[in-house]
Design an enzyme around this catalytic site. Structure first.
Site, PDB file in Angstrom:
ATOM      1  N   ASP A   1       0.791  -1.243   0.000  1.00 27.54           N
ATOM      2  CA  ASP A   1       0.000   0.000   0.000  1.00 27.54           C
ATOM      3  C   ASP A   1       0.825   1.297   0.000  1.00 27.54           C
ATOM      4  O   ASP A   1       0.510   2.228   0.758  1.00 27.54           O
ATOM      5  CB  ASP A   1      -0.958   0.014   1.210  1.00 27.54           C
ATOM      6  CG  ASP A   1      -1.923  -1.173   1.211  1.00 27.54           C
ATOM      7  OD1 ASP A   1      -1.859  -2.006   0.287  1.00 27.54           O
ATOM      8  OD2 ASP A   1      -2.723  -1.275   2.153  1.00 27.54           O
TER       9      ASP A   1
ATOM     10  N   ASP B   1      -4.571  -0.904  -1.576  1.00 29.37           N
ATOM     11  CA  ASP B   1      -5.837  -0.739  -0.888  1.00 29.37           C
ATOM     12  C   ASP B   1      -6.755  -0.158  -1.968  1.00 29.37           C
ATOM     13  O   ASP B   1      -6.424   0.861  -2.586  1.00 29.37           O
ATOM     14  CB  ASP B   1      -5.624   0.247   0.272  1.00 29.37           C
ATOM     15  CG  ASP B   1      -6.575   0.009   1.428  1.00 29.37           C
ATOM     16  OD1 ASP B   1      -6.957  -1.156   1.670  1.00 29.37           O
ATOM     17  OD2 ASP B   1      -6.929   0.999   2.099  1.00 29.37           O
TER      18      ASP B   1
ATOM     19  N   HIS C   1     -10.592   0.586  -2.690  1.00 27.77           N
ATOM     20  CA  HIS C   1     -11.951   0.592  -2.168  1.00 27.77           C
ATOM     21  C   HIS C   1     -12.967   1.162  -3.158  1.00 27.77           C
ATOM     22  O   HIS C   1     -12.692   2.157  -3.847  1.00 27.77           O
ATOM     23  CB  HIS C   1     -12.017   1.445  -0.896  1.00 27.77           C
ATOM     24  CG  HIS C   1     -11.169   0.942   0.228  1.00 27.77           C
ATOM     25  ND1 HIS C   1     -11.150  -0.381   0.610  1.00 27.77           N
ATOM     26  CD2 HIS C   1     -10.320   1.587   1.086  1.00 27.77           C
ATOM     27  CE1 HIS C   1     -10.320  -0.516   1.646  1.00 27.77           C
ATOM     28  NE2 HIS C   1      -9.791   0.647   1.945  1.00 27.77           N
TER      29      HIS C   1
ATOM     30  N   HIS D   1     -17.495   2.171   0.502  1.00 30.99           N
ATOM     31  CA  HIS D   1     -16.804   1.219   1.400  1.00 30.99           C
ATOM     32  C   HIS D   1     -17.150   1.428   2.869  1.00 30.99           C
ATOM     33  O   HIS D   1     -17.276   2.570   3.338  1.00 30.99           O
ATOM     34  CB  HIS D   1     -15.282   1.315   1.196  1.00 30.99           C
ATOM     35  CG  HIS D   1     -14.546   0.177   1.811  1.00 30.99           C
ATOM     36  ND1 HIS D   1     -13.808   0.299   2.958  1.00 30.99           N
ATOM     37  CD2 HIS D   1     -14.480  -1.129   1.446  1.00 30.99           C
ATOM     38  CE1 HIS D   1     -13.290  -0.893   3.268  1.00 30.99           C
ATOM     39  NE2 HIS D   1     -13.680  -1.760   2.366  1.00 30.99           N
TER      40      HIS D   1
ATOM     41  N   HIS E   1     -10.513   7.016   1.561  1.00 27.55           N
ATOM     42  CA  HIS E   1      -9.138   6.891   1.045  1.00 27.55           C
ATOM     43  C   HIS E   1      -9.069   5.781  -0.009  1.00 27.55           C
ATOM     44  O   HIS E   1      -9.907   4.875  -0.028  1.00 27.55           O
ATOM     45  CB  HIS E   1      -8.165   6.561   2.187  1.00 27.55           C
ATOM     46  CG  HIS E   1      -8.438   5.228   2.815  1.00 27.55           C
ATOM     47  ND1 HIS E   1      -9.442   5.025   3.744  1.00 27.55           N
ATOM     48  CD2 HIS E   1      -7.861   4.011   2.628  1.00 27.55           C
ATOM     49  CE1 HIS E   1      -9.468   3.749   4.102  1.00 27.55           C
ATOM     50  NE2 HIS E   1      -8.526   3.100   3.433  1.00 27.55           N
TER      51      HIS E   1
ATOM     52  N   LYS F   1      -6.942  -5.246  -2.767  1.00 23.69           N
ATOM     53  CA  LYS F   1      -7.668  -5.692  -1.579  1.00 23.69           C
ATOM     54  C   LYS F   1      -8.619  -4.612  -1.105  1.00 23.69           C
ATOM     55  O   LYS F   1      -8.455  -3.443  -1.461  1.00 23.69           O
ATOM     56  CB  LYS F   1      -6.684  -6.054  -0.469  1.00 23.69           C
ATOM     57  CG  LYS F   1      -5.884  -4.870   0.024  1.00 23.69           C
ATOM     58  CD  LYS F   1      -4.806  -5.314   0.990  1.00 23.69           C
ATOM     59  CE  LYS F   1      -3.996  -4.152   1.497  1.00 23.69           C
ATOM     60  NZ  LYS F   1      -4.765  -3.150   2.239  1.00 23.69           N
TER      61      LYS F   1
ATOM     62  N   CYS G   1      -1.958  -2.558   7.721  1.00 25.84           N
ATOM     63  CA  CYS G   1      -1.917  -3.505   6.608  1.00 25.84           C
ATOM     64  C   CYS G   1      -0.613  -4.295   6.536  1.00 25.84           C
ATOM     65  O   CYS G   1      -0.616  -5.471   6.166  1.00 25.84           O
ATOM     66  CB  CYS G   1      -2.204  -2.778   5.309  1.00 25.84           C
ATOM     67  SG  CYS G   1      -3.922  -2.209   5.255  1.00 25.84           S
TER      68      CYS G   1
HETATM   69  C1  VGL Z   1      -4.679   0.944   5.661  1.00 25.16           C
HETATM   70  C2  VGL Z   1      -6.096   2.037   7.063  1.00 25.16           C
HETATM   71  C3  VGL Z   1      -7.164   1.806   6.234  1.00 25.16           C
HETATM   72  C4  VGL Z   1      -3.289   0.474   5.357  1.00 25.16           C
HETATM   73  C5  VGL Z   1      -5.721   0.691   4.793  1.00 25.16           C
HETATM   74  O1  VGL Z   1      -2.949   0.305   4.166  1.00 25.16           O
HETATM   75  O2  VGL Z   1      -2.537   0.244   6.300  1.00 25.16           O
HETATM   76  N1  VGL Z   1      -4.880   1.616   6.790  1.00 25.16           N
HETATM   77  N2  VGL Z   1      -6.951   1.123   5.100  1.00 25.16           N
HETATM   78 ZN    ZN Z   2      -8.377   1.072   3.513  1.00 25.89          ZN
END
Ligand code: VGL
Ligand code: ZN
Length: 364
Positions: free
Chosen positions: A108, A153, A155, A159, A204, A229, A274
């Protein structure tokens, strides 16, 4: 005649030559009394040859761990390892420890976490995610991994993790915070079967937006593999292996197995979210797992510490990226990873025995 093996007095090059030669020569070198078996003491010497680095440091397996590993490979339970048992040990343990097949998972490294809507500089640890770029790029420039993966990440707009979407779903009665009071970073419970616990984040990494692109300064290798994901609107997915409810997997494990990967290096953002979830799933999926401390930035210092502790408790290792080259080349061989592999092989052997038992019962 081959002299008996004395790991402490041999140079690293000699030891490695012994471990990398053919199976019979290796067995003979460690069968010091030449009785055709490796006893526990001979196995201990083998382990001190195996678990060391090219700077002359010898790592110790704990005594109980040495015992465990010995017992796992002593399948006939006669307190010695014969040549048949050694064949399995050689093919499934030693070879792999000496010549691991390594993948790096870059988790990510996306605009939103670095300089967008979920910029982690605004989170309690106040870390700057931009700082992962230099060490990760340096690794990708200097080390030949057998496979390189980037996770996203990714979404949809509706989401479940977005604070501005709380009105789209019903809260479960067990939610510690009611719907009209829910705020950023609260953990709430949505209705569902079973009810879903969810931390609320700013919007995000929405699919196909600037925020979900990898940072433009991240090196992206040709032939790398992308993993998406968090695509299901109803369930979040911190790990690059599984969603948070373990309902669907991203096929990452299958992709790693397809390439014969034994060792997985994990880095990126966010350390305690993550990256941590991915490292834990890598371990439980049977991969030897290395967390790259200086290549991660996270949300909360206490949770970052907990992440490292959990990885170590589960026999992963946490290192800085300057250790990676030697490890990938099989010149820095960590006992934790060897121990964990032995436990994993034990599980596999047990599953196989059970499976065969089931087939036999069916045939009767
Ligand atoms: C993440 C918060 C929400 C990450 C993803 O990539 O760590 N953190 N979604
Ligand atoms: Zn996320």
């Amino acid at each position: 005649m081959t002299p008996g093996f004395d790991a402490a007095n041999q140079t690293t090059a000699d030891v490695d030559a012994t471990l990398r030669q053919d199976m019979d020569a290796c067995f003979n070198a460690f069968d010091k009394d030449r009785d055709g078996y490796l006893d526990l003491n001979e196995f201990r010497v083998l382990c001190s040859a195996l678990f060391r680095n090219n700077k002359g440091q010898i790592y110790q397996l704990e005594d109980y761990q040495l015992r465990d590993v010995f017992n796992i490979f002593d399948t006939k339970n006669d307190d010695k390892i014969d040549r048949e048992e050694f064949t399995y040990l050689w093919n499934n343990w030693i070879k792999l420890i000496v010549r691991p097949i390594s993948a790096i998972l870059v988790i990510d490294v996306q605009n939103d976490f670095i300089c967008g809507t979920l910029d982690i500089r605004n989170c309690p640890a106040k870390q700057n995610a931009l700082e992962v770029l230099q060490p990760i790029n340096h690794l990708l420039d200097t080390i030949e991994f057998d496979a390189v993966f980037y996770s996203y990440d990714w979404h949809p707009s509706d989401h479940v993790s977005f604070i501005d979407n709380v009105h789209l779903r019903k809260f479960h009665e067990s939610s510690p915070i009611p719907q009209d009071k829910a705020q950023l970073y609260d953990t709430v419970v949505f209705e569902g079967d079973p009810p879903v616990e969810q931390k609320l984040w700013p919007r995000h990494c929405v699919q196909n937006t600037w925020g979900s692109e990898l940072h433009e300064d991240l090196k992206v290798l040709e032939n790398s593999i992308k993993i998406y994901k968090g695509t299901n609107p109803e369930v979040d997915s911190y790990s690059a292996f599984w969603d948070n409810s373990k309902q669907t997997d991203t096929k990452l494990a299958a992709q790693l197995r397809l390439r014969g990967i034994t060792d997985v290096y994990v880095c990126g953002i966010a350390y305690d979210v993550c990256v941590g979830a991915t490292a834990i799933d890598a371990i439980s999926s049977g991969f030897r797992t290395i967390l790259l401390d200086d290549c991660c930035r996270g949300v909360d210092l206490l949770n970052i510490e907990k992440t490292k502790e959990t990885v170590i408790k589960n026999h992963g290792v946490v290192v800085n990226s300057d250790r990676v080259k030697d490890m990938v080349e099989g010149n820095d061989r960590r006992p934790e990873l060897g121990y964990k592999l032995a436990l994993h092989l034990k599980d596999q052997m047990e599953k196989q025995t059970k499976g065969e038992g089931a087939i036999k019962r069916e045939k009767r």
